[in-house]
Design an enzyme around this catalytic site. Structure first.
Site, PDB file in Angstrom:
ATOM      1  N   ASP A 144       0.798  -1.227   0.000  1.00 14.63           N
ATOM      2  CA  ASP A 144       0.000   0.000   0.000  1.00 14.63           C
ATOM      3  C   ASP A 144       0.828   1.274   0.000  1.00 14.63           C
ATOM      4  O   ASP A 144       0.437   2.273  -0.601  1.00 14.63           O
ATOM      5  CB  ASP A 144      -0.944  -0.002   1.206  1.00 14.63           C
ATOM      6  CG  ASP A 144      -2.033  -1.058   1.069  1.00 14.63           C
ATOM      7  OD1 ASP A 144      -2.006  -1.809   0.087  1.00 14.63           O
ATOM      8  OD2 ASP A 144      -2.905  -1.132   1.946  1.00 14.63           O
TER       9      ASP A 144
ATOM     10  N   CYS B 119       2.704  -6.948   4.386  1.00 17.62           N
ATOM     11  CA  CYS B 119       1.891  -5.760   4.123  1.00 17.62           C
ATOM     12  C   CYS B 119       0.398  -6.026   4.306  1.00 17.62           C
ATOM     13  O   CYS B 119      -0.070  -7.164   4.278  1.00 17.62           O
ATOM     14  CB  CYS B 119       2.168  -5.218   2.727  1.00 17.62           C
ATOM     15  SG  CYS B 119       1.498  -3.544   2.487  1.00 17.62           S
TER      16      CYS B 119
ATOM     17  N   CYS C  93       4.911  -1.139   8.168  1.00 14.60           N
ATOM     18  CA  CYS C  93       4.779   0.194   8.769  1.00 14.60           C
ATOM     19  C   CYS C  93       4.664   0.114  10.285  1.00 14.60           C
ATOM     20  O   CYS C  93       3.918  -0.719  10.822  1.00 14.60           O
ATOM     21  CB  CYS C  93       3.570   0.911   8.196  1.00 14.60           C
ATOM     22  SG  CYS C  93       3.693   1.255   6.428  1.00 14.60           S
TER      23      CYS C  93
ATOM     24  N   SER D  32      -6.284   4.461   4.999  1.00 14.47           N
ATOM     25  CA  SER D  32      -5.152   3.722   5.538  1.00 14.47           C
ATOM     26  C   SER D  32      -5.273   3.648   7.051  1.00 14.47           C
ATOM     27  O   SER D  32      -5.850   4.539   7.689  1.00 14.47           O
ATOM     28  CB  SER D  32      -3.860   4.434   5.154  1.00 14.47           C
ATOM     29  OG  SER D  32      -2.786   3.984   5.941  1.00 14.47           O
TER      30      SER D  32
END
Length: 574
Positions: free
Chosen positions: A88, A129, A201, A477
């Protein structure tokens, strides 16, 4: 564990490895250097979403080797394979994001086909991810084989001018840069240090949210989601996952023995308690769907509303995943939630023990500030809230973790796609107090229900994060912050109310009451509906066209097949 422990007469791999009829199949295994002893053992698919697209996935191949070692040590024969990932962070902000949610289905479908085609008996799945985590979990539940999920681990935090940063700080910096609040050199300095290692992330964005979900559901080993990707302990967890899946094979403990309604409710509790990603409102119903369990957005959000918010994690809070792990990790969070009566403690997990048994002896660490105990929450209700009203009869969702205000009213400023909205934000062609409407971005209309981190981060970077609201039939997100409402259904492409809005319509949002409405009467909405025309499709062929033809509503998880309720034969019983 000796191979003789396993009776292949009840396992799918007997179709390709046992008896005279399997001689051609065995010849292929010999061609790959397998021995008779290895062919006689259960076959375990070790699937990763490894690729060189982004740091989220780059460490998964290494961890897969450790998982295979564990499978072998426990009497199984591992068979490694990979599937796709759309990452993403790189797909964000352009047409590539239309591929993201679609990839969840492709991942689940491709794993199913690989396992079916080669008659594997069990699965160890490693993902990094966002969509790859639920995609693998969906496949495990769909196939209903003994399964262990393993997260690849989070990225280490970047360090920029004496503070920890993540990639979301870079997205928000683009917004500051667009209004002259950051120069080119500073932006470049930030982008060079924000992502210093392999891993997903670092904040409580979708990847870390779904890693927490895997532990909360009991599909991952306790504590396995916390260690960052570069740490050697990730390999130890991978090896343990390989060993544990063989225990599940021996005991015939399958994915749906673990993924029950109560386990899904535990997962929703953890999403709320950590201020997790709104994308969990799509993924939990989709995982439930594979098991034939009705568990839609509204049921998920009802749990969010009664759960305390305990973990002070980015984007709304101060800390990253590494900090949570060092403070005590998921096991400590689960223990305090269990102590507070928020979890079902009797749920079976991949350890072969219950959640309560797994957490015996865990003590809350009072010497840290990342997580609160259940009786001293950051707020009494969860960090994610469901909304409903005449603008969203099928519901909508908003992350409220870190928000200072929970109500908003203002005139609609309507955009027909994300590109138009992002351009307006870059040009500052919007006003404080407006409700920015981005439509035609739902599962069918996009297609693919894009996330809009580039747009929301730019707004936040311009200092307008809580001075405007953003409402869309698309998604956000897990890194999004600000008053951003997504998953509005029915979507514009099928004539939902969001498709009937006009500039200036007054929108009311109340996250305390769970309301999202437009100040129009039913008669006015009906009149506009009569004049409404379906927007022109964005694609006339290919995967995205095909997805648009079969995908369902966001309310039910945006799924693409009838699910476990319609199953005629369970794969694990072939």
């Amino acid at each position: 564990m000796d191979a003789k422990t396993f009776d292949k007469s009840r396992l799918p791999s007997r179709h390709v490895s046992v008896g005279p009829a399997s001689a051609p199949h065995r010849s292929y295994y010999y061609a790959m250097g397998m021995t008779e002893a290895e062919i006689a053992r259960p076959f375990v698919g070790v699937v990763t979403t490894w690729n060189e697209a982004a740091p989220c996935n780059i460490a998964l191949a290494r961890q897969a080797q450790a998982a295979k070692k564990g499978v072998k040590a426990a009497g199984g024969t591992p068979r490694e394979f990979t599937t796709i990932t759309v990452t993403d962070g790189i797909a964000m902000g352009h047409e590539g994001m239309k591929s993201s949610l679609v990839s969840r289905e492709v991942i689940a479908d491709s794993v199913e086909l690989t396992v079916r085609g080669h008659c594997y008996d069990a699965l160890v799945g490693l993902a990094g991810c966002d969509k790859s985590l639920p995609g693998l979990m969906m496949a495990m539940v769909r196939l209903n084989v003994p399964s262990v999920f393993l997260y690849g681990g989070s990225i280490l935090p970047g360090r920029f001018r004496n503070r920890d940063v993540t990639v979301v700080d870079v997205f928000e910096a683009v917004g500051r840069h667009s209004v002259g609040a950051m120069d080119d050199a500073t932006l470049h300095e930030l982008e060079c240090v924000a992502c210093p290692s392999a891993g997903s992330c670092g904040g409580q964005f979708t990847a870390n949210t779904m890693a927490c979900v895997a532990e909360a559901m009991g599909l991952a080993l306790p504590g396995s989601g916390g260690a960052p990707a570069p740490y050697d302990s990730r390999d130890s967890y991978a090896e343990a996952a390989g060993e544990q899946v063989m225990y599940l094979v021996a005991q015939n403990i399958r994915a749906r023995d673990i993924i029950t309604r109560e386990a899904l409710e535990n997962a929703a509790v953890v999403v709320a308690a950590t201020g997790g990603s709104t994308n969990a409102g799509l993924h939990l119903p989709a995982i439930a769907h594979e098991a034939g369990i009705d568990f839609d957005l509204h049921e998920v959000c009802a749990i969010f509303r009664r759960t305390p918010y305990l973990a002070d994690l980015k984007p709304g809070g101060r800390y990253v995943a590494k900090d949570m792990w060092e403070a005590g990790g998921m096991t400590m969070l689960l223990k305090t939630l269990l102590d507070g009566g928020f979890l079902h403690g009797d749920c079976l997990t991949v350890t072969g023990r219950t959640m309560r048994e797994n957490l015996e002896g865990v003590v809350f660490n009072e010497g840290q500030d990342v997580m609160r105990p259940h009786d001293r929450p950051l707020s009494p209700t969860g960090g994610v809230v469901g909304l409903r009203g005449n603008l969203a009869p099928q519901g909508a969702i908003v992350k409220v973790a870190g928000l200072k205000r929970l109500t908003f009213s203002g005139p609609a400023h309507v955009f027909e796609c994300e590109e138009d909205a992002f351009r307006a934000v870059q040009e500052r062609a919007y006003k404080e107090g407006e409700v920015l409407i981005i439509r035609n971005e739902g599962p069918r209309g996009g297609p693919g229900m894009r996330e809009m981190l580039s747009t929301t981060s730019a707004i936040y970077g311009q200092g307008m994060g809580e001075k405007v609201a953003l409402v869309t039939d698309g998604r956000f997100s897990g890194g999004t912050r600000g008053f951003c409402i997504g998953h509005v259904g029915p979507e514009a492409a099928v004539g939902g109310p969001i498709g009937l809005l006009r500039d200036g319509d007054i929108i009311d949002i109340d996250a305390e009451k769970g309301l999202i409405a437009v100040r129009l009467t039913e008669a006015e909405l009906a009149s506009r509906r009569q004049a409404w025309r379906s927007p022109r499709p964005n694609f006339g062929s290919g995967t995205l066209w095909k997805y648009a033809q079969i995908v369902g509503d966001a309310e039910k998880g945006a799924v693409t097949h009838p699910g476990g309720k319609a199953e005629l034969r369970c794969y694990a019983d072939i």
